[in-house]
Design a protein around this motif. Structure first.
Motif, short mmCIF file in Angstrom:
data_model
loop_
_atom_site.label_atom_id
_atom_site.label_comp_id
_atom_site.label_asym_id
_atom_site.label_seq_id
_atom_site.Cartn_x
_atom_site.Cartn_y
_atom_site.Cartn_z
N VAL B 8 40.28 44.14 47.14
CA VAL B 8 40.23 42.75 46.69
C VAL B 8 39.29 42.60 45.50
O VAL B 8 38.10 42.84 45.63
CB VAL B 8 39.73 41.86 47.84
CG1 VAL B 8 39.66 40.42 47.40
CG2 VAL B 8 40.66 42.01 49.03
N PRO B 9 39.81 42.28 44.35
CA PRO B 9 38.94 42.14 43.20
C PRO B 9 38.48 40.70 42.99
O PRO B 9 39.12 39.78 43.47
CB PRO B 9 39.85 42.55 42.04
CG PRO B 9 41.20 42.11 42.49
CD PRO B 9 41.21 42.11 43.98
N PHE B 10 37.39 40.51 42.31
CA PHE B 10 37.04 39.19 41.84
C PHE B 10 38.04 38.80 40.78
O PHE B 10 38.67 39.67 40.16
CB PHE B 10 35.64 39.21 41.20
CG PHE B 10 34.54 38.93 42.19
CD1 PHE B 10 34.56 37.77 42.94
CD2 PHE B 10 33.50 39.82 42.34
CE1 PHE B 10 33.55 37.51 43.84
CE2 PHE B 10 32.48 39.56 43.24
CZ PHE B 10 32.51 38.40 43.99
N ALA B 16 35.48 42.41 45.22
CA ALA B 16 34.79 41.60 46.23
C ALA B 16 34.33 42.54 47.33
O ALA B 16 34.95 42.67 48.36
CB ALA B 16 35.71 40.54 46.78
N ARG B 17 33.21 43.20 47.07
CA ARG B 17 32.82 44.34 47.88
C ARG B 17 32.54 43.96 49.35
O ARG B 17 31.91 42.95 49.65
CB ARG B 17 31.58 45.00 47.27
CG ARG B 17 30.39 44.09 47.25
CD ARG B 17 29.25 44.66 46.42
NE ARG B 17 28.10 43.79 46.53
CZ ARG B 17 28.00 42.62 45.93
NH1 ARG B 17 28.97 42.20 45.16
NH2 ARG B 17 26.91 41.88 46.08
N VAL B 19 34.04 42.64 51.74
CA VAL B 19 34.44 41.41 52.39
C VAL B 19 35.37 41.68 53.57
O VAL B 19 35.25 41.04 54.62
CB VAL B 19 35.09 40.44 51.37
CG1 VAL B 19 35.90 39.38 52.09
CG2 VAL B 19 34.03 39.80 50.52
N GLY B 20 36.28 42.62 53.39
CA GLY B 20 37.25 42.91 54.44
C GLY B 20 36.60 43.26 55.77
O GLY B 20 36.83 42.60 56.79
#
Lengths: 186, 421
Positions: B8-10, B16-17, B19-20
């Motif tokens: 997931v990138p910003f 988006a480190r 987050v998952g």
């Protein structure tokens, strides 16, 4: 949804209440968990789940593919959550969701972390919360999420992307705030 | 299953480190494992009384038609268009029921905001413009003694409204989450708010809203009702209606109306010398004598109404609304203490206001409706201006009817004359 369940769905579609009860009995816990995660309010989640179940019973004869029952039910629940989120409600007896209520062995650090994520998650728009719940709690792929919600796969991807980014930004902002507070008190 | 899950990138390209895993772990921790038992019970109860949609052959055909493709549909639409134009030009005979060159039909009353397809049939709505609109952020609950109006909000604000100036005259911040403040009742001697989480009912000065005292209600309580010097309390988890002496701020009498536990007595109304309370866990409205403190009747309420909403006690009809997804209100005949009917509101409504002994309620859907105790129907509909969402509390005060508009964030004042016709 396997063939055996498709037979049960077919019976329920033709007005068999026992068959419907069997189907819903299996699904209710999952639907309620989904509604709780999306709405972050146990009472609203109860209302949304109940609304979805009643609607499922009413609309079941219109379901064209019994094998799609599970996804269809999820979509009804998401829609019911949307409706519920739009309401300003206070009426029924409330049992607040307590973060970490399932894991009694949680440390205070875990509680704080859960609380932090909870606050960040609540700031997300409803449609982003929904896709993140389907992805991270129900382990659905983009294609499955798209089918469940009836939206294009590209939309699913962008909602996940922006939702995750917003969540990360929110968590980072909280971290910065905490760090600043620590510096002030130090 | 999740093979196409991406990193997931910003939006600006950064990742988006982490987050998952954070989300997965948090959701696993906070998601409930089981739905409450009553959810299943209530859902099944409702489905037992809900008819399935009938699917007619043309529905099946419409399903099949989706496979014929856009081109066929366009051809069909073109054919319909040609026929319509031919009829308009006089090339084809008109239908025998066509009124031809006669006078055009009378204009109908402006469309009602009532629910249309599949919902109840209401009379056309009469539009009544509010005489005042007071902005209130996230309003939740409304109470009045007929003169002053109080409300609290989802943001935890407790407010007093001055009907002379149509403005907020006093405001205090309640420092707990709004769900904890369930019930509200006031008169010139005190303003009372139930505090669910700590088993308390709080007393405030009705003018300044200064906190005065609190009473331990032992278990979670919800509805409050003032009658002179007596405060009646719906002790929800205690299964009782408690009588509190406001002179001493103590519980004087506890009247058992149902079992101890969840979904006990919710809300209260007074009328005909009785206190009426909605008790969902026994599916009943319980009537308590205000004089003797004895239960006079336990009145079973049948589906599709569920007795967990607000109540109104008129001289010939007592009404109770639902709160759990049902749009129905139940009607009780107080002379026989039996349910004699129910009315489909077409949307959820909660509290009632009595105007000339007739009950009004604001169901979600953008209107106020009056209930007919004889025909068990909605017999008058008022649309209070544009953008009204409905579903909020309604009270009579200072010669007007006041209704909360939760979505638009406002309290509307409506002229009483409109409700007396």
């Amino acid at each position: 949804m396997g063939t055996a369940n498709a037979v049960v769905v077919d019976r329920a579609m033709h007005g068999d209440h026992d068959a419907f009860a069997a189907l819903i009995g299996l699904a209710t816990n999952r639907l309620y968990a989904m509604a709780c995660l999306i709405l972050r309010d146990s009472h609203r989640a109860e209302d949304a789940t109940q609304e979805a179940i009643v609607q499922a019973w009413r609309e079941l004869p219109r379901l064209r593919d019994p094998d799609r029952f599970d996804a269809w039910l999820k979509r009804l629940t998401v829609n019911a959550c949307f409706d519920e989120a739009r309401r300003v409600r206070r009426r029924a007896e409330v049992s607040l969701l307590h973060v970490g209520e399932r894991s009694t062995a949680d440390t205070s650090g875990a509680f704080a972390e859960h609380d932090r994520v909870d606050r960040a998650f609540r700031r997300l728009p409803f449609d982003q919360r929904t896709v993140l719940v389907l992805q991270h709690h129900f382990d659905q792929s983009h294609t499955e999420i798209a089918e469940t919600l009836g939206i294009p796969v590209g939309t699913v991807k962008s909602r996940i992307r922006y939702g995750a980014a917003a969540l990360r930004a929110s968590l980072d902002a909280d971290d910065r705030k905490d760090a600043a507070a620590d510096r002030t008190t130090a | 299953m999740s093979g196409d899950r991406p990193v997931v990138p910003f939006p600006d390209g950064r990742e988006a480190r982490g987050v998952g895993p954070i989300l997965t772990s948090w959701m696993a921790a906070v998601a409930p494992e089981r739905a409450p038992e009553r959810l299943l019970e209530e859902s099944f109860a409702r489905t037992m009384t809900t008819r399935q949609l009938r699917v007619f052959p043309w529905h099946r055909r419409s399903g099949a038609r989706s496979s014929i493709g856009d081109r066929s549909r366009l051809l069909l639409a073109a054919l319909v268009g040609i026929v319509a134009v031919a009829i308009g030009a006089g090339l084809l005979p008109r239908s025998p029921i066509d009124n031809g060159g006669g006078p055009s039909p009378s204009p109908v009353v402006s469309p009602s905001p009532s629910p249309s397809f599949g919902g109840p049939s209401f009379p056309p709505a009469v539009t009544v413009e509010p005489t005042a609109s007071i902005p209130v952020e996230a309003p939740l609950a409304l109470a009045s003694d007929g003169t002053t109006i109080w409300l609290f909000t989802a943001n935890g604000d407790l407010l007093r409204i001055d009907p002379k100036t149509n403005s907020i005259a006093a405001s205090v911040k309640l420092d707990l989450t709004p769900d904890e403040f369930q019930g509200l009742a006031g008169n010139d001697s005190g303003l009372w708010v139930t505090k669910w989480s700590t088993h308390e009912v709080l007393r405030f000065d009705p003018l300044t809203l200064r906190a005065v005292t609190s009473i331990d209600t032992v278990t979670m309580s919800k509805g409050v009702l003032l009658s002179g010097e007596t405060l009646w309390l719906a002790n929800t988890r205690g299964g009782s209606v408690d009588r509190i002496d406001t002179a001493t701020n103590t519980i004087a009498t506890t009247i058992s109306v149902g079992p101890v536990g969840p979904s006990g007595p919710n809300w209260l109304a007074q009328g005909l010398g009785s206190i009426w309370t909605s008790v969902p866990n026994i599916g009943s409205v319980v009537r308590v004598s205000a004089a003797t403190n004895k239960v006079e009747a336990t009145i079973q309420i049948s589906a599709p109404a569920t007795p967990c909403g607000g109540l109104a006690a008129g001289s010939t009809a007592v009404w109770v609304s639902s709160c759990d997804g049902s749009d129905f209100v139940a009607q009780i005949d107080p002379s026989t203490n039996t349910q004699v009917g129910e009315v489909d509101l077409g949307g959820r409504g909660y509290t009632f206001a009595l105007v000339d002994d007739r009950a009004w309620i604001s169901p979600e859907g953008g209107q106020l409706v009056r209930l007919d105790p004889v025909g068990h129907v909605v017999d008058r509909v008022i649309a209070p201006g544009a953008g009204f969402s409905g579903g909020g509390d309604v009270v009579v005060a200072a010669g007007s009817l006041w209704v909360l508009d939760g979505v638009a964030g406002r309290l509307l004042r409506l002229p009483m004359d409109a409700f007396r016709q």
